[in-house]
Design a protein around this motif. Structure first.
Motif, PDB file in Angstrom:
ATOM      1  N   LEU A   1      38.332 -11.903 -73.559  1.00 32.40           N
ATOM      2  CA  LEU A   1      38.080 -12.689 -72.189  1.00 32.40           C
ATOM      3  C   LEU A   1      37.610 -11.788 -71.113  1.00 32.40           C
TER       4      LEU A   1
ATOM      5  N   LYS B   1      32.988  -6.354 -60.124  1.00 32.78           N
ATOM      6  CA  LYS B   1      32.247  -6.605 -61.593  1.00 32.78           C
ATOM      7  C   LYS B   1      32.134  -5.413 -62.516  1.00 32.78           C
TER       8      LYS B   1
ATOM      9  N   LYS C   1      41.105 -11.383 -63.509  1.00 31.85           N
ATOM     10  CA  LYS C   1      41.766 -12.606 -63.684  1.00 31.85           C
ATOM     11  C   LYS C   1      42.783 -12.319 -64.681  1.00 31.85           C
TER      12      LYS C   1
ATOM     13  N   LYS D   1      34.194 -11.884 -71.168  1.00 31.72           N
ATOM     14  CA  LYS D   1      33.648 -13.261 -70.784  1.00 31.72           C
ATOM     15  C   LYS D   1      33.933 -13.671 -69.237  1.00 31.72           C
ATOM     16  N   ILE D   2      34.939 -13.401 -68.617  1.00 25.12           N
ATOM     17  CA  ILE D   2      35.309 -13.843 -67.340  1.00 25.12           C
ATOM     18  C   ILE D   2      35.799 -12.836 -66.456  1.00 25.12           C
TER      19      ILE D   2
END
Length: 407
Positions: free
Chosen positions: A76, A197, A84, A79-80
């Motif tokens: 994850l 990012k 988070k 992915k995200i």
């Protein structure tokens, strides 16, 4: 002379970004409050009166939950995003740790601990990826070491304080503390650190980095994971079989066991960063340092075969601590540096999963060996695994040299 030595020590901590310092602070708060893990086997055995076999199976559930969480966290994160995942993991696990104190049945604990660790250990690969993002490439290993220092300083304070809490108000106080510090730590992180990012790029000049098409085809990385697994099996004995050995064979209290863990944390706090900085300046291969660490860990368990003197625990913990300092910071850095861009989460997921699998193997194997053959057999087995890890490091060094020649 003392002032010069102190200044040199302080210089090892220069050059980090604001985000790295906040990550280290958050990690310290979280780990200082993580008091359930060092005393979990004692809680299950002495407070809830489970058998050795039942304790072993509950710890197996702990390990499998940790493996699932590590894999999900890594996937994850790619992915995200890691940010988070970190916020969700710590906040949710804080709530679940509070609820855990009300569950006392065997199957209830198996399911609950599996579920909690599936969420809690999503944090680890995400945190490793965040270090790669917020740290500069030239001080990434030191940034990893700084966070490890925060972990170990937290563990230095946590177990001793945890022992006092148990003696004062009982085991339930540990669950309250663990829950509160998880939530406090992640609130500080969310308020002070902005999401960024993933921009990690591989440094091809790194002597241990390589780009491969898939992590599952990277044979060198899998041998490296095997070494990490073996050394982690040894390390987790500190939290599973050793506290029981302290009490059953030598009559040590929870506070005295906590002090031995405190010694481990303080040695790492004062020595690990200078050791890492020295090795980096000498440009010694990470895998060669891991070889030395594996051998020191093996010696630490062979020392435990000396019976009749509780003072041997101090020498054993010193050897395993130096082994830990030689292995874990450099294995973290090796794993992150070997990951191709965009696959950092997957690599760090497998890396953290090797520790989760080790937790399963370490606790269950240790408990079963002790149950059938006694503590001395377990210490001999663990020392032998350390020798196997040492020989595997020699093989890994050979394969890396061959890879260098081909490139």
């Amino acid at each position: 002379m003392l002032k010069t030595a102190f200044q040199r020590y302080i210089n090892n901590f220069k050059g980090f970004s604001r985000e790295i310092w906040i990550l280290a602070t958050v990690t310290f708060i979280n780990r200082a409050g993580t008091m359930v893990l060092p005393f979990l086997t004692k809680y299950l055995k002495e407070d809830l009166h489970f058998s050795y076999g039942e304790v072993g199976w509950i710890m197996v559930c702990f390990g499998f939950g940790s493996m699932l969480g590590s894999w999900l966290g890594g996937k994850l994160s790619d992915k995200i995003g890691f940010y988070k995942i970190m916020v969700f993991s710590l906040f949710t696990s804080g709530i679940l740790f509070f609820m855990l104190q009300f569950i006392t049945s065997f199957w209830g604990l198996c399911i609950s601990i599996f579920s909690i660790m599936s969420i809690a250990d999503m944090f680890r690969p995400a945190m490793f990826v965040s270090l790669g993002v917020y740290a500069k490439p030239e001080n990434r290993t030191r940034a990893l070491t700084l966070v490890r220092l925060a972990v170990n300083l937290g563990f230095a304070a946590g177990p001793a304080l945890g022992g006092l809490i148990i003696m004062g108000i009982g085991y339930k106080g540990l669950f309250w503390t663990d829950s509160a510090t998880c939530i406090i730590a992640i609130l500080i992180f969310a308020l002070l650190v902005k999401e960024k990012k993933n921009v990690i790029s591989n440094n091809h000049k790194n002597d241990d980095s390589a780009i491969v098409l898939s992590v599952f085809k990277d044979k060198i990385f899998w041998l490296f994971l095997f070494i990490c697994f073996l050394t982690a099996v040894l390390f987790f004995q500190i939290f599973t079989t050793l506290p029981l050995y302290h009490h059953e064979m030598f009559g040590l209290t929870e506070f005295q066991s906590g002090l031995l863990l405190t010694l481990n944390g303080l040695l790492i706090f004062f020595l690990e960063m200078p050791i890492v900085s020295t090795f980096e300046k000498l440009k010694i291969r990470k895998t060669k340092i891991m070889l030395w660490g594996s051998f020191l860990m093996a010696i630490s368990f062979y020392l435990l075969m000396i019976t009749g003197w509780s003072g041997i625990f101090i020498f054993s913990i010193i050897f395993i601590t130096f082994g830990e300092m030689f292995i874990f910071p450099f294995s973290n850095s090796f794993a992150l540096s070997r990951a191709p861009k965009g696959h950092e989460g997957r690599y760090m997921a497998l890396f953290t999963m090797s520790f989760s699998l080790a937790h399963i193997t370490s606790s269950k194997t240790g408990m079963e060996v002790i149950s059938y053959f006694g503590y001395q057999t377990n210490w001999f087995l663990m020392g032998t695994l350390g020798i196997i890890a040492t020989l595997s490091c020699i093989r890994l060094l050979y394969l890396l040299r061959m890879e260098d020649r081909l490139n």
